[in-house]
Design an enzyme around this catalytic site. Structure first.
Site, short mmCIF file in Angstrom:
data_model
loop_
_atom_site.label_atom_id
_atom_site.label_comp_id
_atom_site.label_asym_id
_atom_site.label_seq_id
_atom_site.Cartn_x
_atom_site.Cartn_y
_atom_site.Cartn_z
N SER A 1 -12.56 -4.24 0.17
CA SER A 1 -12.85 -3.75 1.52
C SER A 1 -14.35 -3.54 1.68
O SER A 1 -14.98 -2.91 0.82
CB SER A 1 -12.14 -2.41 1.76
OG SER A 1 -10.75 -2.58 1.76
N ARG B 1 0.86 -1.18 0.00
CA ARG B 1 0.00 0.00 0.00
C ARG B 1 0.89 1.23 0.00
O ARG B 1 1.66 1.46 0.94
CB ARG B 1 -0.91 -0.01 1.23
CG ARG B 1 -1.95 1.12 1.22
CD ARG B 1 -3.07 0.86 2.16
NE ARG B 1 -2.70 1.04 3.56
CZ ARG B 1 -3.51 0.80 4.59
NH1 ARG B 1 -4.73 0.34 4.38
NH2 ARG B 1 -3.10 0.99 5.83
N LYS C 1 -6.12 4.66 9.78
CA LYS C 1 -7.32 5.13 9.07
C LYS C 1 -8.20 5.84 10.08
O LYS C 1 -9.10 5.25 10.68
CB LYS C 1 -8.06 3.96 8.41
CG LYS C 1 -7.38 3.45 7.15
CD LYS C 1 -8.40 2.90 6.17
CE LYS C 1 -7.75 2.59 4.83
NZ LYS C 1 -8.71 2.10 3.84
#
Length: 210
Positions: A110, A41, A139
């Protein structure tokens, strides 16, 4: 074979959190500790930097026979021949991604509720990333998924489920009996002082609840 994928310890990289000098070291050490799947990521990299990083990480994962998943970027995943790609609810739709990558690549999606999960499975997802399960620094704007909603998701889909968001040594035992197939970990592995030891501990904990 996609059906043979081991989702149990799923590392999601974050170069801003890593305790090692390089991302390559972090991935190597994590795999040495028992990581079974790696998602690259790179939220702040430009395309060339992301591609070059993916090439280097793919060499490591291929040598260790660990599947590499690329977050968001279908083009990067195809360019480095990664084993798969993972998309969120605001990325290219899962059905379109499946069409682009074909049937042989892994597609993760997700989700945060049963409706999204059912749609993702219908659109061709091979596994679901469910979360955020707990508050997490990686997050900050994520909505929290309850254990009850996780149960609803598990009851409505047949594909593997990996939980993400605040997954660490304290929270893993809370998933006993939920039927999850893996834990997706960011800081609890990559920010650990000893990445290999951290991965080993989480693997042991997951095996105990599984």
């Amino acid at each position: 074979m996609k059906s043979d994928i081991d989702y149990s310890i799923y590392l999601v990289t974050d170069r801003e959190l890593m305790s090692s000098e390089t991302l390559e070291e972090a991935v190597e050490q994590s795999i040495a500790g028992g990581t079974t799947l790696v998602q690259l990521r790179e939220k702040t990299s430009d395309s060339l930097e992301f591609y070059n990083t993916a090439v280097r990480i793919k060499r490591i994962t291929s040598r260790r026979n660990i599947p590499l998943i690329i977050n968001d970027r279908v083009d990067i995943a195809l360019a480095v021949d990664a084993e798969g790609v993972h998309v969120g609810q605001t990325d290219i739709p899962a059905a379109v991604v499946r069409h682009i990558i074909g049937d042989n690549k892994i597609l993760g999606v997700s989700v945060s509720n049963a409706e999204e999960a059912i749609k993702a499975e219908r659109d061709g997802a091979d596994y679901l990333g469910v979360g955020a399960m707990f508050a997490t620094d990686t997050k900050t704007n994520a909505s929290i998924v309850t254990i009850e909603e996780l149960a609803r998701i598990r009851n409505n889909v047949s594909i593997p489920i990996v939980v993400i968001g605040g997954i660490n040594e304290k929270t893993v035992p809370l998933f006993k009996g939920t039927g999850i197939n893996g834990i997706s970990v960011v800081s609890a592995i990559i920010a650990a002082k000893d990445i290999t030891v951290a991965a080993k501990k989480l693997k042991k904990l997951f095996e105990e609840i599984h």
